[in-house]
Motif scaffolding. Structure first.
Motif, PDB file in Angstrom:
ATOM      1  N   GLU A   1     -18.659 -34.099 -35.465  1.00  0.00           N
ATOM      2  CA  GLU A   1     -18.514 -33.338 -34.217  1.00  0.00           C
ATOM      3  C   GLU A   1     -19.777 -33.470 -33.359  1.00  0.00           C
ATOM      4  O   GLU A   1     -19.700 -33.643 -32.140  1.00  0.00           O
ATOM      5  CB  GLU A   1     -18.237 -31.870 -34.523  1.00  0.00           C
TER       6      GLU A   1
ATOM      7  N   ARG B   1     -19.916 -35.127 -29.709  1.00  0.00           N
ATOM      8  CA  ARG B   1     -20.462 -34.358 -28.588  1.00  0.00           C
ATOM      9  C   ARG B   1     -21.551 -35.154 -27.864  1.00  0.00           C
ATOM     10  O   ARG B   1     -21.590 -35.204 -26.632  1.00  0.00           O
ATOM     11  CB  ARG B   1     -21.015 -33.027 -29.100  1.00  0.00           C
TER      12      ARG B   1
ATOM     13  N   SER C   1     -13.980 -37.202 -28.065  1.00  0.00           N
ATOM     14  CA  SER C   1     -13.394 -36.303 -29.054  1.00  0.00           C
ATOM     15  C   SER C   1     -13.605 -36.875 -30.457  1.00  0.00           C
ATOM     16  O   SER C   1     -13.794 -38.080 -30.625  1.00  0.00           O
ATOM     17  CB  SER C   1     -11.895 -36.139 -28.794  1.00  0.00           C
ATOM     18  N   GLN C   2     -13.554 -35.991 -31.447  1.00  0.00           N
ATOM     19  CA  GLN C   2     -13.645 -36.459 -32.833  1.00  0.00           C
ATOM     20  C   GLN C   2     -12.520 -37.432 -33.172  1.00  0.00           C
ATOM     21  O   GLN C   2     -12.782 -38.454 -33.809  1.00  0.00           O
ATOM     22  CB  GLN C   2     -13.615 -35.277 -33.808  1.00  0.00           C
TER      23      GLN C   2
END
Length: 186
Positions: free
Chosen positions: A29, A33, A38-39
């Motif tokens: 994550e 970020r 997105s993951q």
């Protein structure tokens, strides 16, 4: 941005995040970020966290090897040794994440090996051997010179990682030009 460009961004972000948090302390994550994705997108580029870590580790070694080879180009023996040492000093001062990533990489692979996962670090060990071989050739294929250079390099890594300032007595055995620049001096 192409998938390859995104992958490159992920590797750069992974170096920073893993350098600062280690393998176990870094979340995918946090990497997502830092990249601004997105993951789930991360996992389209890399199958898992381990693959991200290994890609970051391999890049760190590749970049370090390139610094050495660029510095030694056209030089031999002691001239190559001093040029590579100076270039590495600049690298670890200007890009502290590379130094920290190396230290995290060694710790993570040692921990994996201690728990029985000896395959985890295979690609990193291969990269390290390529670095040893390239340094070996640059230093005239002298095993003692190669071993001494890398041994001093690991000592530099340890002392710099521990945050010893350039004027501390632990650096007294190094030639003044081999000591890291004092990051607080400027």
């Amino acid at each position: 941005m192409s998938a390859e460009d995104r992958r490159e961004s992920v590797v750069r972000a992974a170096i920073t995040e893993f350098a600062r948090g280690g393998y176990n302390g870094t979340s995918t994550e946090a990497i997502a970020r830092r990249v601004g994705v997105s993951q789930p997108y991360l996992f389209r580029l890399f199958p898992n966290k381990q693959a991200m870590f290994l890609a970051a580790s391999e890049r760190c070694l590749t970049d370090t090897r390139q610094v050495f080879m660029d510095a030694a180009e056209g030089l031999e023996g002691q001239e190559a040794l001093h040029a590579m040492a100076a270039a590495y000093q600049r690298l670890i001062v200007e890009d502290a994440d590379k130094l920290l990533m190396q230290m995290q990489m060694y710790a993570a692979i040692a921990a994996a090996g201690a728990s029985g996962d000896h395959g985890f670090g295979e690609s990193v060990r291969e990269g390290w051997v390529r670095m040893w071989d390239e340094i070996h050739v640059a230093l005239g294929a002298d095993e003692n010179e190669t071993t001494t250079f890398l041994a001093y390099g690991m000592l530099v890594n340890t002392l710099a990682s521990l945050g010893f300032p350039a004027d501390h007595r632990v650096w007294s055995g190094f030639h003044l030009s081999a000591r890291p620049a004092d990051p607080s001096a400027g």
